[in-house]
Design a protein around this motif. Structure first.
Motif, PDB file in Angstrom:
ATOM      1  N   PHE A 287       0.804  -1.225   0.000  1.00 17.77           N
ATOM      2  CA  PHE A 287       0.000   0.000   0.000  1.00 17.77           C
ATOM      3  C   PHE A 287       0.838   1.277   0.000  1.00 17.77           C
ATOM      4  O   PHE A 287       0.286   2.373  -0.045  1.00 17.77           O
ATOM      5  N   ILE A 290       0.529   4.211  -2.669  1.00 18.89           N
ATOM      6  CA  ILE A 290      -0.644   5.090  -2.709  1.00 18.89           C
ATOM      7  C   ILE A 290      -0.252   6.464  -2.179  1.00 18.89           C
ATOM      8  O   ILE A 290       0.261   6.576  -1.059  1.00 18.89           O
ATOM      9  N   LYS A 295      -6.522  12.711  -3.067  1.00 16.08           N
ATOM     10  CA  LYS A 295      -6.737  12.688  -4.509  1.00 16.08           C
ATOM     11  C   LYS A 295      -8.225  12.560  -4.748  1.00 16.08           C
ATOM     12  O   LYS A 295      -8.860  11.570  -4.379  1.00 16.08           O
ATOM     13  N   LYS A 382      -7.494  -1.476  -3.604  1.00 19.25           N
ATOM     14  CA  LYS A 382      -6.483  -0.418  -3.473  1.00 19.25           C
ATOM     15  C   LYS A 382      -6.995   0.907  -4.024  1.00 19.25           C
ATOM     16  O   LYS A 382      -6.733   1.980  -3.462  1.00 19.25           O
ATOM     17  N   ASN A 383      -7.735   0.848  -5.104  1.00 15.72           N
ATOM     18  CA  ASN A 383      -8.259   2.070  -5.707  1.00 15.72           C
ATOM     19  C   ASN A 383      -9.228   2.769  -4.757  1.00 15.72           C
ATOM     20  O   ASN A 383      -9.187   3.997  -4.598  1.00 15.72           O
ATOM     21  N   SER A 386      -7.295   4.367  -1.950  1.00 14.22           N
ATOM     22  CA  SER A 386      -6.573   5.574  -2.388  1.00 14.22           C
ATOM     23  C   SER A 386      -7.502   6.785  -2.464  1.00 14.22           C
ATOM     24  O   SER A 386      -7.062   7.923  -2.317  1.00 14.22           O
ATOM     25  N   GLU A 387      -8.815   6.532  -2.685  1.00 15.94           N
ATOM     26  CA  GLU A 387      -9.791   7.619  -2.788  1.00 15.94           C
ATOM     27  C   GLU A 387     -10.394   7.991  -1.438  1.00 15.94           C
ATOM     28  O   GLU A 387     -10.954   9.083  -1.281  1.00 15.94           O
ATOM     29  N   ALA A 410      -2.498   2.484   3.729  1.00 19.36           N
ATOM     30  CA  ALA A 410      -2.974   3.050   2.467  1.00 19.36           C
ATOM     31  C   ALA A 410      -3.207   4.553   2.546  1.00 19.36           C
ATOM     32  O   ALA A 410      -3.395   5.201   1.516  1.00 19.36           O
TER      33      ALA A 410
END
Length: 492
Positions: A287, A290, A295, A382-383, A386-387, A410
């Motif tokens: 992680f 990231i 973001k 993971k996406n 990340s958000e 993360a």
């Protein structure tokens, strides 16, 4: 006259029982001696069998190291501990023979190893022999609708016997928490025995719940409403806890995964001189790519929850707290919010639980703001992380909390339950800086989420940096060092 006859009858009855006492004592003693002789004979036969097997292939006596992990093909944190432990031992003791007792009879050993590589990116450097056990159903909780703890524990003894009859190791490590197998392998198999405890089979918290007649996962409402049944269950729990302590104390070394587990094991097993905390290996490295800076591809804030859809994870608390948060935010006209619950469904019960959570969202009028992501690929997970701005965790007395660690690595700001491993080991200050937040009630979660969202981006970034720096102590490398140090006594 009648009273005198009654006294005389009682006297004769006592004389009769007294006449049986010494013969009965002799019979019981004889049976015990015979049992000891039989068990000792079985031990000698097993030792001879072990010597023949270990010298058959190479002509020299190779050490056999075995792990008891009936569900080794699962993809949870316990399995990651197993494969990392095997990899660490193979590096230090390359000449040894490694065995895994498993009940995954529907797959091959090669498929199990491929699954470990696919899920955890762990590839062993030396071969492993798998001993496939046919009686794993004996430790399934569904087999014991009542007296589940006792049934599973006794079932594990029979499963352990099956394992011991197929392979007698020199070193035996129970890596799934089947403590009742420890005396079997130590005294009958003549092994050095160790255990890695993820969660005690019974805890002092469980005893407190029954004693106080509180409703819980292990204490049905109909029992709490009946004082007699509560007393009976409390006696059963105390007796089980006593036996659990006896079998656990047979372990030559004990490893626990958190301070919370340590406190309970020390209370029950009373083996503080050979007990160490060995934090489970978390794949924090995955992680670290990231970015920590927020973001945003969409306006508003994303809140995520990562965990299997099991009852103890308490997902309803997340949805209820989120509904309270939405009510506050709508009044304040704040940016849009969305809650995404990410997790795995193991069976139809889990799927039913997800449907119940969907209905709860509808009942609270927040279904438009809640999404469910079931069994999604790792890259998609993971996406989402990340958000996300906030990572949610609501399980009471989670023994450790790998999902909490992953959220912190993360870069999400974690809001975890104020209990268990998250409270004692994970969401703790790092070099004086806070690494996350803790809460207990719906109101507490809602208020803390509102507080996090009201922070400046710079303040949140500071917390993210501290959290990511703090979780390096849960890496694979740290686990290997602590694990090898703890098990060293087994190889002397």
């Amino acid at each position: 006259m009648a009273a005198a006859e009654g006294v005389w009858s009682l006297y004769n009855l006592l004389r009769f029982f007294n006449s049986l006492f010494f013969p009965g004592l002799i019979v019981c003693g004889t049976l015990c001696v015979c049992l000891v002789i039989v068990l000792w004979g079985i031990r000698l036969l097993l030792q001879r069998k072990k010597k023949l097997v270990s010298t058959r292939k190479t002509g020299k006596n190779q050490m056999v190291i075995a792990f008891f992990h009936p569900y080794c093909n699962a993809g949870g944190g316990g399995e990651r501990v197993l494969w990392c432990a095997l990899r660490a031992l193979q590096k230090k003791y390359p000449e040894a023979v490694y065995v895994v007792y498993t009940g995954d009879v529907n797959v091959s050993g090669q498929q199990i190893l491929e699954g470990a590589f696919r899920r955890f990116n762990i590839r062993l450097i030396h071969p492993v022999q798998f001993v496939f056990l046919r009686k794993r159903y004996l430790v399934e909780d569904s087999l014991y609708p009542h007296f589940t703890l006792l049934g599973q524990s006794l079932g594990s003894v029979f499963l352990g016997w099956e394992a011991l009859m197929q392979c007698v190791p020199d070193v035996y490590i129970d890596s799934m928490g089947y403590a009742f197998t420890l005396p079997l392998f130590k005294y009958i198999g003549g092994c050095q025995v160790g255990s890695y405890v993820h969660y005690p089979t019974i805890s002092t918290d469980m005893l407190s719940i029954v004693k106080n007649q509180n409703v819980g996962l292990n204490n049905a409402a109909f029992i709490t409403r009946n004082p007699f049944l509560s007393k009976v269950k409390l006696i059963y729990y105390y007796l089980f806890a006593f036996i659990y302590g006896l079998v656990g104390s047979c372990s030559d070394i004990v490893m626990v995964n958190s301070s919370w587990t340590l406190n309970h094991i020390l209370s029950l097993w009373k083996v503080g001189n050979c007990t160490n905390i060995v934090y489970p290996p978390c794949d924090v490295q995955t992680f670290l790519d990231i970015p920590l800076h927020e973001k945003k591809t969409t306006p508003g804030h994303l809140l995520v929850s990562v965990g299997q859809f099991r009852p103890e994870k308490n997902h309803p608390l997340q949805i209820r707290a989120f509904a309270k948060l939405l009510n506050k935010k709508m009044v304040e006209s704040s940016p849009s919010l969305k809650l995404v619950l990410i997790g795995g469904c193991r069976n139809k019960d889990d799927e039913l639980r997800v449907n119940q959570l969907r209905r709860l969202s509808e009942d609270l009028g927040v279904q438009e703001y809640v999404e469910f992501k079931i069994n999604i690929p790792f890259d998609e997970l993971k996406n989402y992380l990340s958000e996300a701005t906030i990572g949610l965790h609501t399980m009471w007395n989670e023994h450790f909390g790998i999902g909490v660690v992953e959220c912190m690595a993360a870069g999400t700001i974690i809001l975890a339950h104020n209990s268990g491993g998250p409270k004692l080991d994970i969401v703790v200050p790092h070099e004086g800086d806070i690494t996350g937040f803790l809460a207990e009630s719906e109101e507490g979660y809602a208020e803390t989420m509102a507080h996090i969202l009201s922070m400046s981006a710079e303040k949140r970034l500071q917390i993210r940096k501290s959290a990511r720096a703090s979780v390096s102590r849960f890496s694979d490398q740290e686990f290997e060092v602590a694990f090898l140090s703890s098990v060293e006594k087994l190889f002397k």
